[in-house]
Design a protein around this motif. Structure first.
Motif, PDB file in Angstrom:
ATOM      1  N   GLY A   1       0.703  -1.284   0.182  1.00 53.85           N
ATOM      2  CA  GLY A   1      -0.154  -0.131  -0.145  1.00 53.85           C
ATOM      3  C   GLY A   1       0.659   1.265  -0.138  1.00 53.85           C
ATOM      4  O   GLY A   1       0.125   2.429  -0.325  1.00 53.85           O
ATOM      5  N   PHE A   2       2.201   1.295   0.486  1.00 52.68           N
ATOM      6  CA  PHE A   2       2.856   2.357   0.426  1.00 52.68           C
ATOM      7  C   PHE A   2       4.321   2.109  -0.479  1.00 52.68           C
ATOM      8  O   PHE A   2       4.333   3.281  -1.159  1.00 52.68           O
ATOM      9  CB  PHE A   2       3.229   2.765   2.082  1.00 52.68           C
ATOM     10  N   LEU A   3       5.133   1.387  -0.069  1.00 48.94           N
ATOM     11  CA  LEU A   3       6.348   1.216  -0.757  1.00 48.94           C
ATOM     12  C   LEU A   3       6.249   0.786  -2.267  1.00 48.94           C
ATOM     13  O   LEU A   3       7.110   1.191  -2.661  1.00 48.94           O
ATOM     14  CB  LEU A   3       7.082   0.228   0.032  1.00 48.94           C
ATOM     15  N   LEU A   4       5.302  -0.027  -2.390  1.00 50.91           N
ATOM     16  CA  LEU A   4       5.450  -0.352  -4.034  1.00 50.91           C
ATOM     17  C   LEU A   4       5.353   0.594  -4.910  1.00 50.91           C
ATOM     18  O   LEU A   4       6.131   0.600  -5.801  1.00 50.91           O
ATOM     19  CB  LEU A   4       4.299  -1.572  -4.262  1.00 50.91           C
ATOM     20  N   PRO A   5       4.468   1.628  -5.069  1.00 51.86           N
ATOM     21  CA  PRO A   5       4.502   2.642  -5.981  1.00 51.86           C
ATOM     22  C   PRO A   5       5.826   3.263  -5.953  1.00 51.86           C
ATOM     23  O   PRO A   5       6.186   3.774  -7.073  1.00 51.86           O
ATOM     24  CB  PRO A   5       3.315   3.601  -5.748  1.00 51.86           C
ATOM     25  N   VAL A   6       6.196   3.446  -4.680  1.00 51.39           N
ATOM     26  CA  VAL A   6       7.595   4.573  -4.610  1.00 51.39           C
ATOM     27  C   VAL A   6       8.662   3.634  -5.262  1.00 51.39           C
ATOM     28  O   VAL A   6       9.622   4.251  -6.011  1.00 51.39           O
ATOM     29  CB  VAL A   6       7.829   4.707  -3.102  1.00 51.39           C
ATOM     30  N   LEU A   7       8.816   2.498  -4.860  1.00 51.22           N
ATOM     31  CA  LEU A   7       9.965   1.549  -5.634  1.00 51.22           C
ATOM     32  C   LEU A   7      10.090   1.701  -6.991  1.00 51.22           C
ATOM     33  O   LEU A   7      10.919   1.622  -7.712  1.00 51.22           O
ATOM     34  CB  LEU A   7       9.858   0.290  -4.883  1.00 51.22           C
ATOM     35  N   LEU A   8       8.691   1.390  -7.477  1.00 54.84           N
ATOM     36  CA  LEU A   8       8.443   1.354  -8.981  1.00 54.84           C
ATOM     37  C   LEU A   8       8.834   2.571  -9.490  1.00 54.84           C
ATOM     38  O   LEU A   8       9.402   2.629 -10.669  1.00 54.84           O
ATOM     39  CB  LEU A   8       7.256   0.872  -9.385  1.00 54.84           C
ATOM     40  N   ASN A   9       8.670   3.669  -8.670  1.00 53.55           N
ATOM     41  CA  ASN A   9       9.182   5.035  -9.372  1.00 53.55           C
ATOM     42  C   ASN A   9      10.654   5.030  -9.545  1.00 53.55           C
ATOM     43  O   ASN A   9      11.110   5.582 -10.405  1.00 53.55           O
ATOM     44  CB  ASN A   9       8.517   5.928  -8.415  1.00 53.55           C
ATOM     45  N   LEU A  10      11.111   4.583  -8.647  1.00 50.00           N
ATOM     46  CA  LEU A  10      12.855   4.853  -8.749  1.00 50.00           C
ATOM     47  C   LEU A  10      13.222   3.703  -9.568  1.00 50.00           C
ATOM     48  O   LEU A  10      14.207   4.106 -10.123  1.00 50.00           O
ATOM     49  CB  LEU A  10      13.425   4.234  -7.068  1.00 50.00           C
ATOM     50  N   VAL A  11      12.509   2.437 -10.063  1.00 50.99           N
ATOM     51  CA  VAL A  11      13.278   1.404 -10.674  1.00 50.99           C
ATOM     52  C   VAL A  11      12.927   1.768 -12.166  1.00 50.99           C
ATOM     53  O   VAL A  11      13.679   1.634 -13.223  1.00 50.99           O
ATOM     54  CB  VAL A  11      12.628  -0.119 -10.551  1.00 50.99           C
ATOM     55  N   ILE A  12      11.405   2.185 -12.524  1.00 50.57           N
ATOM     56  CA  ILE A  12      10.833   2.338 -13.723  1.00 50.57           C
ATOM     57  C   ILE A  12      10.866   3.863 -14.214  1.00 50.57           C
ATOM     58  O   ILE A  12      11.667   4.033 -15.546  1.00 50.57           O
ATOM     59  CB  ILE A  12       9.559   1.919 -13.948  1.00 50.57           C
TER      60      ILE A  12
END
Length: 269
Positions: A28-39
């Motif tokens: 709910g919190f980290l997944l979109p943030v991590l995808l932002n950094l990776v993609i």
């Protein structure tokens, strides 16, 4: 006790449960943030439709944050139902609307924090501009959050157990992630996929968020196309109008479903 006091209590409980559960915190919190950094990060030096491509994807991931909040809310509602929490609350003076208002309010604050994080990275690191129309941005974000929250409540009624909640939520997450233009323009999809993808509940939310952020009308952009024309505030609202209407139509439909499907007691025994 007043309605607001009941809602505040449910808010506090949902807030604590969210941050104490590692799975919900990650999805709910980290997944979109991590995808932002990776993609998004590798696209900092590219453009799409005349805007920074990394910022373009970052705003799309802001839309995806609404879907990850849906995943968490669905699991939470089913869990509370199966553990008889909803049944006991319904037997008290706590209004049903306060029960869900507090729970949705906690999720809404999490989404707002994500918006600040994703937006801060987009502006501070990727070089994206500040939102062209913050009011329109908040309206689209609030409408999208309400849509996916009510959808979670509706689908909880057809989810038999806490263990099966991911089986119900995952198809929605995957469809929205890859079909609603989060990472790549819908116009770049094969012809036979464009119309169904554009009708997904997240698609108008993502288009509206990008229009509000960049002040351009999105929907027909491609990786190889030229810059989209810039819009003033009035024409920005006009461009976002169809997206807002589609969000409203989806919200009305899932609201009817939620009233018919919501269950207060366990599906078994």
């Amino acid at each position: 006790m007043t309605w607001s006091a009941y809602a505040k209590g449910q808010f506090a409980l949902s807030w604590k449960v969210f941050w104490r559960n590692r799975r919900s915190t990650f999805i709910g919190f980290l997944l979109p943030v991590l995808l932002n950094l990776v993609i998004a990060a590798p696209l900092r030096d590219k453009e799409i439709g005349g805007v920074n491509a990394a910022g373009y994807v970052a705003v799309g991931l802001l839309g995806l944050a609404l879907v990850t909040s849906f995943v968490n809310l669905l699991g939470s509602v089913v869990s509370r139902r199966e553990e008889l929490v909803l049944k006991r609350l319904r037997g008290t003076e706590c209004p049903p609307s306060a029960i869900f208002a507090g729970q949705l309010g906690a999720g809404g604050v999490v989404v707002l924090i994500q918006a600040l994080v994703l937006g801060g990275v987009a502006v501070g690191w990727f070089g994206a501009p500040l939102p062209a129309d913050p009011l329109l941005l908040l309206l689209v974000l609030a409408g999208g959050y309400l849509l996916f929250s009510v959808l979670a409540v509706a689908l909880s009624g057809v989810t038999p157990s806490t263990e099966s909640a991911p089986l119900v939520a995952t198809p929605v997450l995957v469809l929205c992630m890859f079909g609603a233009g989060v990472f790549t323009p819908v116009a770049g999809l094969p012809d036979w996929l464009r119309q169904p993808a554009g009708a997904l509940p997240l698609s108008p939310v993502v288009r509206g968020l990008r229009t509000a952020w960049f002040g351009r009308e999105f929907g027909a952009e491609t990786w190889t196309g030229g810059p989209l024309p810039e819009l003033d505030l009035l024409h920005g609202w006009a461009a976002a109008g169809p997206s807002l209407l589609l969000v409203a139509a989806w919200l009305a439909a899932v609201a009817v479903l939620s009233r018919r499907l919501l269950r207060w007691e366990p599906r078994r025994g």
